[in-house]
Design a protein around this motif. Structure first.
Motif, PDB file in Angstrom:
ATOM      1  N   SER A  79       0.645  -1.148  -0.013  1.00  0.00           N
ATOM      2  CA  SER A  79       0.136  -0.249  -0.016  1.00  0.00           C
ATOM      3  C   SER A  79       0.832   1.305   0.117  1.00  0.00           C
ATOM      4  O   SER A  79       0.400   2.127  -0.790  1.00  0.00           O
ATOM      5  CB  SER A  79      -1.033   0.164   1.130  1.00  0.00           C
ATOM      6  OG  SER A  79      -1.822  -1.333   1.003  1.00  0.00           O
ATOM      7  N   TYR A  82       2.452   1.853  -3.557  1.00  0.00           N
ATOM      8  CA  TYR A  82       1.398   2.292  -4.400  1.00  0.00           C
ATOM      9  C   TYR A  82       1.079   3.701  -4.238  1.00  0.00           C
ATOM     10  O   TYR A  82       0.902   4.538  -5.005  1.00  0.00           O
ATOM     11  CB  TYR A  82       0.006   1.396  -4.424  1.00  0.00           C
ATOM     12  CG  TYR A  82       0.132   0.037  -4.777  1.00  0.00           C
ATOM     13  CD1 TYR A  82       0.850  -0.343  -5.627  1.00  0.00           C
ATOM     14  CD2 TYR A  82      -0.768  -0.901  -4.005  1.00  0.00           C
ATOM     15  CE1 TYR A  82       1.219  -1.636  -6.033  1.00  0.00           C
ATOM     16  CE2 TYR A  82      -0.780  -2.120  -4.592  1.00  0.00           C
ATOM     17  CZ  TYR A  82       0.137  -2.677  -5.371  1.00  0.00           C
ATOM     18  OH  TYR A  82       0.295  -4.005  -5.806  1.00  0.00           O
ATOM     19  N   GLN A  83       1.115   4.224  -2.940  1.00  0.00           N
ATOM     20  CA  GLN A  83       0.883   5.492  -2.724  1.00  0.00           C
ATOM     21  C   GLN A  83       1.955   6.456  -3.064  1.00  0.00           C
ATOM     22  O   GLN A  83       1.829   7.468  -3.708  1.00  0.00           O
ATOM     23  CB  GLN A  83       0.778   5.764  -1.161  1.00  0.00           C
ATOM     24  CG  GLN A  83       0.342   7.130  -0.538  1.00  0.00           C
ATOM     25  CD  GLN A  83       0.136   7.178   0.722  1.00  0.00           C
ATOM     26  OE1 GLN A  83       0.171   6.081   1.738  1.00  0.00           O
ATOM     27  NE2 GLN A  83       0.104   8.465   1.514  1.00  0.00           N
ATOM     28  N   GLU A  85       3.982   5.746  -5.494  1.00  0.00           N
ATOM     29  CA  GLU A  85       3.945   5.828  -6.973  1.00  0.00           C
ATOM     30  C   GLU A  85       2.936   6.757  -7.402  1.00  0.00           C
ATOM     31  O   GLU A  85       3.260   7.523  -8.477  1.00  0.00           O
ATOM     32  CB  GLU A  85       3.677   4.332  -7.516  1.00  0.00           C
ATOM     33  CG  GLU A  85       4.836   3.513  -7.370  1.00  0.00           C
ATOM     34  CD  GLU A  85       4.441   1.881  -8.030  1.00  0.00           C
ATOM     35  OE1 GLU A  85       3.181   1.837  -8.195  1.00  0.00           O
ATOM     36  OE2 GLU A  85       5.317   1.165  -8.009  1.00  0.00           O
ATOM     37  N   ARG A  86       1.662   6.892  -6.764  1.00  0.00           N
ATOM     38  CA  ARG A  86       0.703   7.845  -7.292  1.00  0.00           C
ATOM     39  C   ARG A  86       1.325   9.459  -6.961  1.00  0.00           C
ATOM     40  O   ARG A  86       1.166   9.895  -7.760  1.00  0.00           O
ATOM     41  CB  ARG A  86      -0.343   7.518  -6.254  1.00  0.00           C
ATOM     42  CG  ARG A  86      -1.232   6.447  -6.967  1.00  0.00           C
ATOM     43  CD  ARG A  86      -2.532   6.378  -6.172  1.00  0.00           C
ATOM     44  NE  ARG A  86      -2.693   6.605  -4.702  1.00  0.00           N
ATOM     45  CZ  ARG A  86      -2.927   5.199  -3.989  1.00  0.00           C
ATOM     46  NH1 ARG A  86      -2.807   4.151  -4.628  1.00  0.00           N
ATOM     47  NH2 ARG A  86      -2.717   5.524  -2.858  1.00  0.00           N
ATOM     48  N   GLU A  87       1.906   9.173  -5.780  1.00  0.00           N
ATOM     49  CA  GLU A  87       2.553  10.670  -5.254  1.00  0.00           C
ATOM     50  C   GLU A  87       3.638  11.013  -6.479  1.00  0.00           C
ATOM     51  O   GLU A  87       3.829  12.145  -6.763  1.00  0.00           O
ATOM     52  CB  GLU A  87       3.185  10.644  -4.093  1.00  0.00           C
ATOM     53  CG  GLU A  87       2.061  10.559  -2.854  1.00  0.00           C
ATOM     54  CD  GLU A  87       2.648  10.504  -1.462  1.00  0.00           C
ATOM     55  OE1 GLU A  87       3.875  10.542  -1.480  1.00  0.00           O
ATOM     56  OE2 GLU A  87       1.870  10.424  -0.637  1.00  0.00           O
ATOM     57  N   ARG A  88       4.379   9.987  -6.688  1.00  0.00           N
ATOM     58  CA  ARG A  88       5.334  10.511  -7.940  1.00  0.00           C
ATOM     59  C   ARG A  88       4.887  10.765  -9.219  1.00  0.00           C
ATOM     60  O   ARG A  88       5.316  11.775  -9.683  1.00  0.00           O
ATOM     61  CB  ARG A  88       6.465   9.322  -8.001  1.00  0.00           C
ATOM     62  CG  ARG A  88       7.409   9.592  -9.076  1.00  0.00           C
ATOM     63  CD  ARG A  88       8.629   8.282  -9.150  1.00  0.00           C
ATOM     64  NE  ARG A  88       7.774   7.147  -9.739  1.00  0.00           N
ATOM     65  CZ  ARG A  88       8.258   6.079 -10.126  1.00  0.00           C
ATOM     66  NH1 ARG A  88       9.400   5.851  -9.381  1.00  0.00           N
ATOM     67  NH2 ARG A  88       7.761   5.172 -10.513  1.00  0.00           N
ATOM     68  N   ALA A  89       3.968   9.932  -9.538  1.00  0.00           N
ATOM     69  CA  ALA A  89       3.093  10.447 -11.007  1.00  0.00           C
ATOM     70  C   ALA A  89       2.550  11.876 -10.734  1.00  0.00           C
ATOM     71  O   ALA A  89       2.894  12.627 -11.778  1.00  0.00           O
ATOM     72  CB  ALA A  89       2.047   9.457 -11.058  1.00  0.00           C
ATOM     73  N   GLN A  90       1.933  12.141  -9.521  1.00  0.00           N
ATOM     74  CA  GLN A  90       1.447  13.413  -9.600  1.00  0.00           C
ATOM     75  C   GLN A  90       2.364  14.408  -9.335  1.00  0.00           C
ATOM     76  O   GLN A  90       2.339  15.591  -9.991  1.00  0.00           O
ATOM     77  CB  GLN A  90       0.535  13.365  -8.268  1.00  0.00           C
ATOM     78  CG  GLN A  90      -0.678  12.571  -8.204  1.00  0.00           C
ATOM     79  CD  GLN A  90      -1.340  12.674  -6.692  1.00  0.00           C
ATOM     80  OE1 GLN A  90      -0.876  13.200  -5.956  1.00  0.00           O
ATOM     81  NE2 GLN A  90      -2.537  12.101  -6.703  1.00  0.00           N
ATOM     82  N   SER A  91       3.859  14.049  -8.838  1.00  0.00           N
ATOM     83  CA  SER A  91       4.625  14.983  -8.826  1.00  0.00           C
ATOM     84  C   SER A  91       5.345  15.479 -10.267  1.00  0.00           C
ATOM     85  O   SER A  91       5.631  16.660 -10.576  1.00  0.00           O
ATOM     86  CB  SER A  91       5.817  14.750  -7.824  1.00  0.00           C
ATOM     87  OG  SER A  91       5.304  14.659  -6.645  1.00  0.00           O
ATOM     88  N   GLN A  92       5.428  14.175 -11.018  1.00  0.00           N
ATOM     89  CA  GLN A  92       5.833  14.404 -12.419  1.00  0.00           C
ATOM     90  C   GLN A  92       4.827  15.389 -13.245  1.00  0.00           C
ATOM     91  O   GLN A  92       5.311  16.093 -13.863  1.00  0.00           O
ATOM     92  CB  GLN A  92       6.028  13.135 -12.946  1.00  0.00           C
ATOM     93  CG  GLN A  92       7.061  12.215 -12.232  1.00  0.00           C
ATOM     94  CD  GLN A  92       7.308  10.791 -13.086  1.00  0.00           C
ATOM     95  OE1 GLN A  92       6.413  10.465 -13.667  1.00  0.00           O
ATOM     96  NE2 GLN A  92       8.373  10.208 -12.799  1.00  0.00           N
ATOM     97  N   GLU A  93       3.621  14.964 -13.192  1.00  0.00           N
ATOM     98  CA  GLU A  93       2.364  15.908 -13.803  1.00  0.00           C
ATOM     99  C   GLU A  93       2.623  17.165 -13.341  1.00  0.00           C
ATOM    100  O   GLU A  93       2.851  18.432 -14.296  1.00  0.00           O
ATOM    101  CB  GLU A  93       1.079  15.514 -13.471  1.00  0.00           C
ATOM    102  CG  GLU A  93       1.006  13.844 -14.226  1.00  0.00           C
ATOM    103  CD  GLU A  93      -0.229  13.433 -13.813  1.00  0.00           C
ATOM    104  OE1 GLU A  93      -1.259  14.104 -13.053  1.00  0.00           O
ATOM    105  OE2 GLU A  93      -0.809  12.475 -14.198  1.00  0.00           O
TER     106      GLU A  93
END
Length: 203
Positions: A79, A82-83, A85-93
């Motif tokens: 968990s 996954y969290q 990874e989501r934060e990293r994706a949001q940071s990249q965006e």
């Protein structure tokens, strides 16, 4: 009276006979031999309704179906991964969006700077044009004054004014030059007056 006494004596005798004593035979206890061929029932299930036991349970207690401590830790780590990874994706965006906004701001600043430079250049050119026109107008007026006194030496002033003005003003200046070459003072002054009038419209 005799009948009543006899009745009481009979009742007393019956009571004495009913109590167990040393002389009375004791009731035999019921043993295994008295049971005969009747089956002995054990347990709580009635005959013909015995519940079969599971062949695999072996009488052991059922195991806990839930995750143990290691599985819980593994699930918690998954968990968290996954969290992250989501934060990293949001940071990249967000980083891409920020970079895009920075690029747009840089382009806008460059456009504003170019517009300001063009405006400044236009103002400088307009100011320079006004200065040139003012000098050319002064030259034409000075030439007109010299022609009024009969002085024909105004070709330098005409050349300077001709390089500044265009259209009708320049054409009138050329006509005045031709008239001066022909020693026609009146025609030169007339064309010079027309040149000054047309030059004022170009200011």
């Amino acid at each position: 009276m005799r009948a009543a006494a006899a009745l009481c004596a009979g009742l007393l005798a019956a009571l004495l006979l009913a109590q167990p004593g040393d002389g009375a035979p004791a009731r035999r206890k019921r043993g295994a031999a008295d049971a005969g061929t009747r089956p002995v029932l054990l347990g709580t299930d009635p005959p013909g309704r015995l519940r079969p036991s599971s062949p695999n349970d072996g009488g052991a207690a059922p195991l806990d179906a839930g995750p143990d401590e290691v599985h819980q830790q593994l699930q918690a780590l998954q968990s968290r991964v996954y969290q992250l990874e989501r934060e990293r994706a949001q940071s990249q965006e967000q980083a891409q969006l920020l970079q895009q906004l920075v690029g747009e701001m840089r382009d806008l600043r460059q456009q504003l700077a170019e517009a300001e430079n063009r405006q400044r250049a236009a103002e400088q050119e307009r100011a320079a044009r006004q200065a040139q026109v003012q000098v050319a107008m002064s030259s034409l007026q000075a030439a007109q004054e010299r022609l009024r006194t009969g002085d024909y030496a105004v070709l330098d002033e005409l050349d300077q004014a001709s390089s500044v003005f265009s259209g009708a003003a320049r054409r009138d200046i050329e006509y005045a030059r031709t008239a001066l070459q022909n020693r026609d003072l009146a025609a030169a002054r007339a064309h010079l007056s027309a040149a000054i009038s047309h030059a004022a419209q170009e200011r």
